[in-house]
Design a protein around this motif. Structure first.
Motif, PDB file in Angstrom:
ATOM      1  N   ALA A  58      62.165  85.722  32.155  1.00  0.00           N
ATOM      2  CA  ALA A  58      61.472  85.615  33.293  1.00  0.00           C
ATOM      3  C   ALA A  58      61.754  84.752  34.358  1.00  0.00           C
ATOM      4  N   GLU A  59      62.424  83.547  33.759  1.00  0.00           N
ATOM      5  CA  GLU A  59      62.911  82.758  34.958  1.00  0.00           C
ATOM      6  C   GLU A  59      63.981  83.609  35.805  1.00  0.00           C
ATOM      7  N   GLU A  60      64.977  83.961  35.032  1.00  0.00           N
ATOM      8  CA  GLU A  60      65.974  84.703  35.814  1.00  0.00           C
ATOM      9  C   GLU A  60      65.329  85.976  36.965  1.00  0.00           C
ATOM     10  N   ILE A  61      64.329  86.875  36.394  1.00  0.00           N
ATOM     11  CA  ILE A  61      63.573  87.700  37.319  1.00  0.00           C
ATOM     12  C   ILE A  61      62.979  86.884  38.516  1.00  0.00           C
ATOM     13  N   VAL A  62      62.310  85.800  38.026  1.00  0.00           N
ATOM     14  CA  VAL A  62      61.684  85.273  39.073  1.00  0.00           C
ATOM     15  C   VAL A  62      62.709  84.816  40.382  1.00  0.00           C
ATOM     16  N   SER A  63      63.653  84.062  39.713  1.00  0.00           N
ATOM     17  CA  SER A  63      64.799  83.404  40.633  1.00  0.00           C
ATOM     18  C   SER A  63      65.322  84.632  41.324  1.00  0.00           C
ATOM     19  N   GLU A  64      65.757  85.521  40.656  1.00  0.00           N
ATOM     20  CA  GLU A  64      66.506  86.658  41.426  1.00  0.00           C
ATOM     21  C   GLU A  64      65.474  87.362  42.571  1.00  0.00           C
ATOM     22  N   ILE A  65      64.297  87.441  42.390  1.00  0.00           N
ATOM     23  CA  ILE A  65      63.205  87.971  43.498  1.00  0.00           C
ATOM     24  C   ILE A  65      63.433  87.049  44.600  1.00  0.00           C
ATOM     25  N   PHE A  66      63.369  85.648  44.168  1.00  0.00           N
ATOM     26  CA  PHE A  66      63.185  84.768  45.636  1.00  0.00           C
ATOM     27  C   PHE A  66      64.497  84.799  46.208  1.00  0.00           C
ATOM     28  N   VAL A  67      65.695  84.787  45.335  1.00  0.00           N
ATOM     29  CA  VAL A  67      66.923  84.896  46.006  1.00  0.00           C
ATOM     30  C   VAL A  67      67.218  86.195  47.071  1.00  0.00           C
ATOM     31  N   TYR A  83      58.310  78.688  47.370  1.00  0.00           N
ATOM     32  CA  TYR A  83      58.594  78.883  45.935  1.00  0.00           C
ATOM     33  C   TYR A  83      57.849  77.968  45.098  1.00  0.00           C
ATOM     34  N   ARG A  84      57.519  76.645  45.317  1.00  0.00           N
ATOM     35  CA  ARG A  84      56.691  75.750  44.594  1.00  0.00           C
ATOM     36  C   ARG A  84      55.282  76.281  44.532  1.00  0.00           C
ATOM     37  N   SER A  85      55.062  77.052  45.505  1.00  0.00           N
ATOM     38  CA  SER A  85      53.507  77.216  45.439  1.00  0.00           C
ATOM     39  C   SER A  85      53.280  78.529  44.499  1.00  0.00           C
ATOM     40  N   LEU A  86      54.150  79.565  44.335  1.00  0.00           N
ATOM     41  CA  LEU A  86      53.948  80.692  43.442  1.00  0.00           C
ATOM     42  C   LEU A  86      54.894  81.020  42.214  1.00  0.00           C
ATOM     43  N   ALA A  87      56.104  79.973  42.048  1.00  0.00           N
ATOM     44  CA  ALA A  87      57.123  80.165  41.092  1.00  0.00           C
ATOM     45  C   ALA A  87      56.339  80.294  39.715  1.00  0.00           C
ATOM     46  N   ALA A  88      55.759  79.348  39.354  1.00  0.00           N
ATOM     47  CA  ALA A  88      55.055  78.929  38.348  1.00  0.00           C
ATOM     48  C   ALA A  88      54.138  80.274  37.599  1.00  0.00           C
ATOM     49  N   ARG A  89      53.268  80.609  38.501  1.00  0.00           N
ATOM     50  CA  ARG A  89      52.443  81.916  38.525  1.00  0.00           C
ATOM     51  C   ARG A  89      53.130  82.965  38.116  1.00  0.00           C
ATOM     52  N   LEU A  90      54.229  83.236  38.964  1.00  0.00           N
ATOM     53  CA  LEU A  90      55.136  84.656  38.915  1.00  0.00           C
ATOM     54  C   LEU A  90      55.779  84.532  37.568  1.00  0.00           C
ATOM     55  N   LEU A  91      56.519  83.365  37.098  1.00  0.00           N
ATOM     56  CA  LEU A  91      57.052  83.147  35.763  1.00  0.00           C
ATOM     57  C   LEU A  91      55.985  83.587  34.689  1.00  0.00           C
ATOM     58  N   LYS A  92      54.740  83.160  34.787  1.00  0.00           N
ATOM     59  CA  LYS A  92      53.581  83.437  33.626  1.00  0.00           C
ATOM     60  C   LYS A  92      53.561  84.888  33.817  1.00  0.00           C
ATOM     61  N   GLU A 146      52.187  86.832  48.753  1.00  0.00           N
ATOM     62  CA  GLU A 146      51.941  86.778  47.427  1.00  0.00           C
ATOM     63  C   GLU A 146      51.667  87.918  46.552  1.00  0.00           C
ATOM     64  N   THR A 147      50.920  88.901  47.329  1.00  0.00           N
ATOM     65  CA  THR A 147      50.755  90.378  46.629  1.00  0.00           C
ATOM     66  C   THR A 147      52.456  90.840  46.444  1.00  0.00           C
ATOM     67  N   TYR A 148      53.093  90.836  47.473  1.00  0.00           N
ATOM     68  CA  TYR A 148      54.443  91.499  47.737  1.00  0.00           C
ATOM     69  C   TYR A 148      55.426  90.968  46.689  1.00  0.00           C
ATOM     70  N   LEU A 149      55.309  89.688  46.199  1.00  0.00           N
ATOM     71  CA  LEU A 149      56.115  88.791  45.255  1.00  0.00           C
ATOM     72  C   LEU A 149      55.645  89.314  43.837  1.00  0.00           C
ATOM     73  N   PHE A 150      54.432  89.303  43.597  1.00  0.00           N
ATOM     74  CA  PHE A 150      53.690  89.542  42.263  1.00  0.00           C
ATOM     75  C   PHE A 150      54.092  91.232  42.019  1.00  0.00           C
ATOM     76  N   VAL A 151      54.145  91.985  43.078  1.00  0.00           N
ATOM     77  CA  VAL A 151      54.499  93.392  42.651  1.00  0.00           C
ATOM     78  C   VAL A 151      56.019  93.515  42.320  1.00  0.00           C
ATOM     79  N   ALA A 152      56.838  92.863  43.076  1.00  0.00           N
ATOM     80  CA  ALA A 152      58.185  92.671  42.835  1.00  0.00           C
ATOM     81  C   ALA A 152      58.643  92.215  41.416  1.00  0.00           C
TER      82      ALA A 152
END
Length: 218
Positions: free
Chosen positions: A49-58, A28-37, A74-80
């Motif tokens: 965006a914060e809600e979307i990223v949080s939902e994906i990680f959950v 989460y710490r490695s990817l959250a900021a980039r996924l948020l942006k 990494e790619t999987y989470l960006f696509v999600a």
């Protein structure tokens, strides 16, 4: 000292196989900021965006036992995140795309002993930021994912659902457009007897072109 990036695939395996919560936190710490942006680019609102990223990680944590097949988390989470962001846009069709806040550029000119050098560095970065803002939406996204996030052509192609050839084409177009825009800045600076600044920036863009084209393909 150069920071060592965590092995995301190894973290993913520990999450899925061993239910390792600490590995999940590192992921989460490695990817959250980039996924948020990345999400903000689509939905334009940071809170959404914060809600979307949080939902994906959950969901990733809840469905971790079903995600063993994922080879590139990494790619999987960006696509999600992209799919969820587009889903939000379809639901709220009045939302339009806006540009995301620029992060500091990955290259820097440092001279702590000379304040004028620091001012020059900031000026160069500002002009490059302004040039990037003039790019078409897809070319801008390709440029950022490769330059800022260090992704390869195939990863960007999968995230944006386009072919690697299209990624390459968009990247070439982005670099060509930046050269044109920066050349116009160069002419203005030349008239002001400050041509060394833009000459340096155009030289950097040429080096960046080599790096992006030949080092990010595989």
């Amino acid at each position: 000292m150069k920071l060592v990036k965590p092995d995301l695939s190894a973290l993913w395996t520990k999450i899925c196989v061993e239910d390792d919560l600490k590995s999940f936190e590192v992921l989460y710490r490695s990817l959250a900021a980039r996924l948020l942006k990345f999400s903000v680019y689509y939905v334009s609102q940071k809170e959404v965006a914060e809600e979307i990223v949080s939902e994906i990680f959950v969901k990733c944590w809840e469905n971790r036992k079903d995600n063993l097949h994922v080879l590139n988390p990494e790619t999987y989470l960006f696509v999600a995140v992209k799919n969820q962001s587009l889903k939000h846009i379809r639901k709220y069709s009045n939302v339009h795309l806006v540009e995301i806040e620029e992060q500091p550029q990955s290259f820097q000119f440092r001279d702590s002993t000379d304040p004028s050098k620091e001012l020059e560095r900031k000026e160069l970065h500002l002009k490059l930021d302004q040039a990037i803002d003039t790019l078409p939406a897809q070319a801008k996204m390709v440029f950022k994912l490769i330059k800022e996030d260090g992704m390869k052509y195939k990863e960007v192609a999968e995230i944006l659902d386009i072919s690697p050839r299209t990624v390459q084409t968009q990247l070439f177009r982005a670099i060509a457009k930046l050269r044109i825009v920066l050349s116009s800045y160069y002419e203005l600076d030349h008239k002001k007897n400050n041509s060394s600044n833009m000459a340096n920036l155009i030289l950097i863009l040429g080096i960046m072109h080599y790096f992006l084209v030949f080092c990010r393909q595989f």
